[in-house]
Design a protein around this motif. Structure first.
Motif, PDB file in Angstrom:
ATOM      1  N   LYS A 144      -2.700  41.762 -17.399  1.00  0.00           N
ATOM      2  CA  LYS A 144      -1.663  41.650 -16.374  1.00  0.00           C
ATOM      3  C   LYS A 144      -1.402  43.011 -15.748  1.00  0.00           C
ATOM      4  N   GLU A 151       4.807  41.475 -10.606  1.00  0.00           N
ATOM      5  CA  GLU A 151       3.519  41.119 -11.205  1.00  0.00           C
ATOM      6  C   GLU A 151       2.507  40.788 -10.109  1.00  0.00           C
ATOM      7  N   ALA A 153      -1.293  39.227  -9.373  1.00  0.00           N
ATOM      8  CA  ALA A 153      -2.385  38.405  -9.905  1.00  0.00           C
ATOM      9  C   ALA A 153      -3.721  38.934  -9.387  1.00  0.00           C
TER      10      ALA A 153
END
Length: 228
Positions: A144, A151, A153
């Motif tokens: 991650k 966050e 991806a």
């Protein structure tokens, strides 16, 4: 003085430069002089070297050839190359031979010291599960990535690409280095795959109002901005 028994081996046949380097590093590291590089290679193979500082031209030895021999044996001891040759091709040759960084002579001792510290820190962190560069963070086990707690991806190749940069913050990274390491191409390749993936990675890393993290160095390659 650093408490570890491992030392920084300085492969340099100019005694005045070695003494200046020793004075700069002595409070933090044990420093050993190896004029022809032979002692340094043995120390690296035996696990006694924290870092090699390797001049490209030594008495009776070729610094590039010594580093190539070290890497051919699978040794990953970090190497800082030094040389009076400043052309891009010379610097790339030093990096492709297996050097982890390249410093052009003459240099400010403060810059030399900072690069040594960065290499020692990078390789100490290379086995760590978490990496952090500025506001950018990576969990290498959970796969991650975050920037400013947001966050992001990433597909596997983008993650590999960013990981390569985060292990080398502020350092020149060439397209060939990325092709050989991230894509496992062992020969020169005429492809724009690196630029395409970096463009896609930038789009994901750079949110509204956020600065560019991976910057172009025209005619040389890329650099991860470690201040962003």
């Amino acid at each position: 003085m650093n408490g570890t028994e491992r030392a920084i081996y300085v492969c340099e046949d100019e005694s005045d430069l070695f003494l200046a380097i020793e004075r700069e590093l002595a409070e933090r590291y044990r420093v050993v002089h190896s004029e022809d590089g032979a002692e340094a290679l043995v120390a690296a193979r035996e696990g006694r070297a924290l870092l090699l500082v390797m001049d490209r031209k030594l008495k009776g030895a070729d610094g590039l050839e010594l580093v190539q021999r070290l890497r051919a044996g699978g040794d990953r001891t970090p190497v800082l190359m030094m040389s009076g040759m400043s052309a891009v091709d010379d610097r790339v040759a030093g990096l492709r031979a297996g050097g982890d960084d390249y410093l052009v002579k003459p240099f400010a001792m403060s810059e030399f010291s900072a690069r040594v510290d960065a290499l020692v820190r990078r390789f100490a962190d290379s086995g760590a599960s978490r990496l952090a560069v500025g506001a950018l963070a990576m969990d290498r086990i959970a796969r991650k990535v975050w920037r400013n707690q947001r966050e992001i991806a990433l597909v596997p190749r983008e993650f590999q690409l960013l990981e390569f940069f985060m292990l080398r913050p502020g350092q020149l990274v060439t397209r060939q280095m990325l092709l050989e390491t991230v894509w496992n191409y062992k020969f020169p390749a005429n492809t724009n795959v690196v630029d395409v993936h970096i463009r896609n990675l930038r789009q994901k890393l750079e949110g509204p109002g956020e600065s560019r993290l991976i910057v172009n160095l025209r005619g040389e390659g890329f650099r991860l901005d470690h201040h962003a």
